[in-house]
Design a protein around this motif. Structure first.
Motif, PDB file in Angstrom:
ATOM      1  N   GLY A 101       0.823  -1.214   0.000  1.00  0.00           N
ATOM      2  CA  GLY A 101       0.000   0.000   0.000  1.00  0.00           C
ATOM      3  C   GLY A 101       0.848   1.251   0.000  1.00  0.00           C
ATOM      4  N   LEU A 102       1.921   1.244   0.776  1.00  0.00           N
ATOM      5  CA  LEU A 102       2.831   2.397   0.815  1.00  0.00           C
ATOM      6  C   LEU A 102       3.523   2.592  -0.531  1.00  0.00           C
ATOM      7  CD1 LEU A 102       4.446   1.903   4.345  1.00  0.00           C
ATOM      8  CD2 LEU A 102       2.695   3.569   3.681  1.00  0.00           C
ATOM      9  N   TYR A 103       3.810   1.474  -1.222  1.00  0.00           N
ATOM     10  CA  TYR A 103       4.431   1.573  -2.547  1.00  0.00           C
ATOM     11  C   TYR A 103       3.463   2.189  -3.553  1.00  0.00           C
ATOM     12  CZ  TYR A 103       5.967   0.207  -7.177  1.00  0.00           C
ATOM     13  OH  TYR A 103       6.311   0.239  -8.504  1.00  0.00           O
ATOM     14  N   ILE A 104       2.227   1.711  -3.545  1.00  0.00           N
ATOM     15  CA  ILE A 104       1.240   2.230  -4.489  1.00  0.00           C
ATOM     16  C   ILE A 104       0.951   3.704  -4.222  1.00  0.00           C
ATOM     17  CG2 ILE A 104      -1.229   2.089  -5.078  1.00  0.00           C
ATOM     18  CD1 ILE A 104      -0.946  -0.929  -5.042  1.00  0.00           C
ATOM     19  N   ALA A 105       0.953   4.077  -2.940  1.00  0.00           N
ATOM     20  CA  ALA A 105       0.729   5.478  -2.589  1.00  0.00           C
ATOM     21  C   ALA A 105       1.971   6.337  -2.817  1.00  0.00           C
ATOM     22  CB  ALA A 105       0.300   5.572  -1.119  1.00  0.00           C
ATOM     23  N   LYS A 106       3.051   5.725  -3.271  1.00  0.00           N
ATOM     24  CA  LYS A 106       4.329   6.405  -3.515  1.00  0.00           C
ATOM     25  C   LYS A 106       4.904   7.036  -2.248  1.00  0.00           C
ATOM     26  CE  LYS A 106       4.235   7.249  -8.469  1.00  0.00           C
ATOM     27  NZ  LYS A 106       4.427   8.226  -9.559  1.00  0.00           N
ATOM     28  N   ILE A 107       4.761   6.329  -1.142  1.00  0.00           N
ATOM     29  CA  ILE A 107       5.321   6.772   0.127  1.00  0.00           C
ATOM     30  C   ILE A 107       6.626   6.053   0.419  1.00  0.00           C
ATOM     31  CG2 ILE A 107       4.929   6.855   2.634  1.00  0.00           C
ATOM     32  CD1 ILE A 107       1.938   7.157   2.018  1.00  0.00           C
ATOM     33  N   TRP A 200      -4.799   7.605 -15.636  1.00  0.00           N
ATOM     34  CA  TRP A 200      -5.744   7.630 -14.511  1.00  0.00           C
ATOM     35  C   TRP A 200      -5.114   7.030 -13.259  1.00  0.00           C
ATOM     36  CZ3 TRP A 200      -8.326   3.606 -11.833  1.00  0.00           C
ATOM     37  CH2 TRP A 200      -9.325   4.054 -10.943  1.00  0.00           C
ATOM     38  N   VAL A 201      -4.466   5.863 -13.391  1.00  0.00           N
ATOM     39  CA  VAL A 201      -3.915   5.214 -12.204  1.00  0.00           C
ATOM     40  C   VAL A 201      -2.659   5.912 -11.701  1.00  0.00           C
ATOM     41  CG1 VAL A 201      -4.864   2.951 -12.764  1.00  0.00           C
ATOM     42  CG2 VAL A 201      -2.575   3.536 -13.561  1.00  0.00           C
ATOM     43  N   GLN A 202      -2.087   6.808 -12.508  1.00  0.00           N
ATOM     44  CA  GLN A 202      -0.930   7.563 -12.043  1.00  0.00           C
ATOM     45  C   GLN A 202      -1.343   8.834 -11.313  1.00  0.00           C
ATOM     46  OE1 GLN A 202       2.295   6.777 -12.000  1.00  0.00           O
ATOM     47  NE2 GLN A 202       1.728   4.777 -12.798  1.00  0.00           N
ATOM     48  N   ASN A 203      -2.651   9.130 -11.336  1.00  0.00           N
ATOM     49  CA  ASN A 203      -3.135  10.306 -10.624  1.00  0.00           C
ATOM     50  C   ASN A 203      -2.771  10.198  -9.145  1.00  0.00           C
ATOM     51  OD1 ASN A 203      -5.502  11.575  -8.885  1.00  0.00           O
ATOM     52  ND2 ASN A 203      -5.440  12.685 -10.832  1.00  0.00           N
ATOM     53  N   ARG A 204      -2.194  11.273  -8.604  1.00  0.00           N
ATOM     54  CA  ARG A 204      -1.677  11.219  -7.235  1.00  0.00           C
ATOM     55  C   ARG A 204      -2.753  10.872  -6.214  1.00  0.00           C
ATOM     56  NH1 ARG A 204       1.727  16.091  -4.246  1.00  0.00           N
ATOM     57  NH2 ARG A 204       2.137  14.964  -2.298  1.00  0.00           N
ATOM     58  N   ALA A 205      -3.924  11.480  -6.342  1.00  0.00           N
ATOM     59  CA  ALA A 205      -5.004  11.235  -5.384  1.00  0.00           C
ATOM     60  C   ALA A 205      -5.487   9.793  -5.472  1.00  0.00           C
ATOM     61  CB  ALA A 205      -6.160  12.200  -5.645  1.00  0.00           C
ATOM     62  N   VAL A 206      -5.619   9.280  -6.691  1.00  0.00           N
ATOM     63  CA  VAL A 206      -6.081   7.894  -6.882  1.00  0.00           C
ATOM     64  C   VAL A 206      -5.094   6.918  -6.251  1.00  0.00           C
ATOM     65  CG1 VAL A 206      -6.533   6.095  -8.604  1.00  0.00           C
ATOM     66  CG2 VAL A 206      -7.414   8.410  -8.954  1.00  0.00           C
ATOM     67  N   ARG A 207      -3.807   7.150  -6.492  1.00  0.00           N
ATOM     68  CA  ARG A 207      -2.784   6.271  -5.926  1.00  0.00           C
ATOM     69  C   ARG A 207      -2.772   6.352  -4.399  1.00  0.00           C
ATOM     70  NH1 ARG A 207       1.297   4.244  -9.423  1.00  0.00           N
ATOM     71  NH2 ARG A 207       2.467   3.804  -7.530  1.00  0.00           N
ATOM     72  N   LEU A 208      -2.900   7.550  -3.852  1.00  0.00           N
ATOM     73  CA  LEU A 208      -2.863   7.724  -2.403  1.00  0.00           C
ATOM     74  C   LEU A 208      -4.044   7.022  -1.737  1.00  0.00           C
ATOM     75  CD1 LEU A 208      -1.483   9.009   0.044  1.00  0.00           C
ATOM     76  CD2 LEU A 208      -2.877  11.050  -0.331  1.00  0.00           C
ATOM     77  N   ILE A 209      -5.246   7.230  -2.290  1.00  0.00           N
ATOM     78  CA  ILE A 209      -6.440   6.604  -1.714  1.00  0.00           C
ATOM     79  C   ILE A 209      -6.350   5.082  -1.799  1.00  0.00           C
ATOM     80  CG2 ILE A 209      -8.928   6.288  -2.018  1.00  0.00           C
ATOM     81  CD1 ILE A 209      -9.016   9.246  -2.943  1.00  0.00           C
ATOM     82  N   SER A 210      -5.938   4.577  -2.971  1.00  0.00           N
ATOM     83  CA  SER A 210      -5.820   3.129  -3.150  1.00  0.00           C
ATOM     84  C   SER A 210      -4.779   2.538  -2.210  1.00  0.00           C
ATOM     85  CB  SER A 210      -5.453   2.804  -4.601  1.00  0.00           C
ATOM     86  OG  SER A 210      -6.428   3.296  -5.488  1.00  0.00           O
ATOM     87  N   GLY A 211      -3.634   3.237  -2.083  1.00  0.00           N
ATOM     88  CA  GLY A 211      -2.572   2.760  -1.197  1.00  0.00           C
ATOM     89  C   GLY A 211      -3.027   2.718   0.249  1.00  0.00           C
ATOM     90  N   LEU A 212      -3.752   3.751   0.675  1.00  0.00           N
ATOM     91  CA  LEU A 212      -4.214   3.799   2.054  1.00  0.00           C
ATOM     92  C   LEU A 212      -5.284   2.735   2.326  1.00  0.00           C
ATOM     93  CD1 LEU A 212      -4.343   7.652   2.702  1.00  0.00           C
ATOM     94  CD2 LEU A 212      -2.614   5.994   3.447  1.00  0.00           C
ATOM     95  N   ILE A 213      -6.086   2.412   1.307  1.00  0.00           N
ATOM     96  CA  ILE A 213      -7.050   1.311   1.463  1.00  0.00           C
ATOM     97  C   ILE A 213      -6.312   0.007   1.729  1.00  0.00           C
ATOM     98  CG2 ILE A 213      -8.737  -0.126   0.241  1.00  0.00           C
ATOM     99  CD1 ILE A 213      -9.718   2.426  -1.148  1.00  0.00           C
ATOM    100  N   LEU A 214      -5.242  -0.220   0.974  1.00  0.00           N
ATOM    101  CA  LEU A 214      -4.447  -1.434   1.177  1.00  0.00           C
ATOM    102  C   LEU A 214      -3.784  -1.443   2.548  1.00  0.00           C
ATOM    103  CD1 LEU A 214      -2.715  -2.055  -2.258  1.00  0.00           C
ATOM    104  CD2 LEU A 214      -4.289  -3.567  -1.067  1.00  0.00           C
ATOM    105  N   VAL A 215      -3.294  -0.295   2.971  1.00  0.00           N
ATOM    106  CA  VAL A 215      -2.697  -0.200   4.311  1.00  0.00           C
ATOM    107  C   VAL A 215      -3.741  -0.551   5.370  1.00  0.00           C
ATOM    108  CG1 VAL A 215      -1.758   1.395   6.028  1.00  0.00           C
ATOM    109  CG2 VAL A 215      -0.903   1.460   3.681  1.00  0.00           C
ATOM    110  N   SER A 216      -4.983  -0.094   5.173  1.00  0.00           N
ATOM    111  CA  SER A 216      -6.038  -0.413   6.139  1.00  0.00           C
ATOM    112  C   SER A 216      -6.337  -1.908   6.152  1.00  0.00           C
ATOM    113  CB  SER A 216      -7.314   0.382   5.813  1.00  0.00           C
ATOM    114  OG  SER A 216      -7.939  -0.080   4.636  1.00  0.00           O
ATOM    115  N   PHE A 217      -6.295  -2.551   4.960  1.00  0.00           N
ATOM    116  CA  PHE A 217      -6.465  -4.008   4.904  1.00  0.00           C
ATOM    117  C   PHE A 217      -5.358  -4.694   5.696  1.00  0.00           C
ATOM    118  CE2 PHE A 217      -8.847  -4.168   0.544  1.00  0.00           C
ATOM    119  CZ  PHE A 217      -9.949  -3.585   1.141  1.00  0.00           C
ATOM    120  N   GLY A 218      -4.122  -4.192   5.521  1.00  0.00           N
ATOM    121  CA  GLY A 218      -2.984  -4.775   6.221  1.00  0.00           C
ATOM    122  C   GLY A 218      -3.101  -4.612   7.725  1.00  0.00           C
TER     123      GLY A 218
END
Length: 230
Positions: A101-107, A200-218
């Protein structure tokens, strides 16, 4: 009931498009440029059929890998204290889910470092992949896709840890198949020379939201594991 591992795996595949295109876009682009010209049907349809065959071969390899590691984990559970064993697997899967999730969010991009592990396996498979080139038939495309499925990829290996934690060959296969289906739009777009989805998937907001969703799953996976220790 939502299966967070399967849902998360699909999301990783879908939102990992930038990584997929960066790593495999050139490969699938070269494959597309070498496809035979069809005299009997629209060239777009012909190219799409080859690309689907190629990608479904890849997804089958992911599912087989998921079944292998999930089934192996289930067998190993018979040799250890099953409760502690499953808790350990869930902790590992939760941590990898957070890292992805952190990778997808570019963190944080540490998860891609595990690609080094697969380079040793690819040394043996690479000569086989070269033998079927250039691809001229649908069966060749499918086999080529199956070999491509073993190409070293940090996102694949990360998702495989969830398949291990599933402790089941069937569930492991479902997790990896979901991941593969998630990657399909990006790699079909790469093959068909389309870039709208990629943008679309490179959009910063989309990546951040998706990454944080994965972090919440983790985090939820870790919570379940810790709760079982009580």
């Amino acid at each position: 009931m939502i299966d967070y591992n399967v849902t998360g795996a699909f999301l990783v595949g879908l939102m990992g498009a930038g990584h997929c295109i960066g790593m495999c876009g050139g490969l699938i682009g070269a494959f597309s440029s070498q496809l035979p010209k069809s005299r009997h049907q629209n060239q777009f349809v012909s190219q799409l059929r080859f690309l689907l065959s190629y990608n479904f071969g890849r997804i089958l390899s992911y599912a087989l890998a998921g079944a292998l590691v999930g089934g192996s984990a289930s067998a190993l559970a018979l040799l250890f204290d099953i409760d502690l064993y499953l808790i350990t697997l869930r902790v590992i899967a939760g941590l990898m889910m957070i890292a992805t999730g952190l990778y997808i969010a570019k963190i944080w991009s540490g998860v891609v470092q595990i690609e080094r592990v697969g380079k040793y396996l690819w040394r043996f498979l690479s000569p086989l992949a070269k033998r079927i080139l250039p691809i001229q038939t649908m069966p060749q495309a499918f086999v080529g896709g199956m070999l491509w499925g073993w190409l070293p990829c940090g996102l694949v290996y990360s998702t495989l840890t969830w398949a291990v934690a599933a402790n089941s060959a069937q569930q492991g296969a479902m997790i990896m198949a979901a991941f593969g289906l998630g990657t399909l739009p990006a790699l079909l777009s790469a093959g068909m020379a389309a870039n709208l989805f990629g943008r679309w998937v490179q959009n910063r907001a989309v990546r951040l939201i998706s990454g944080l969703i994965l972090v919440s799953f983790g985090l939820q996976t870790l919570y379940i594991a810790i709760a079982q220790l009580r």
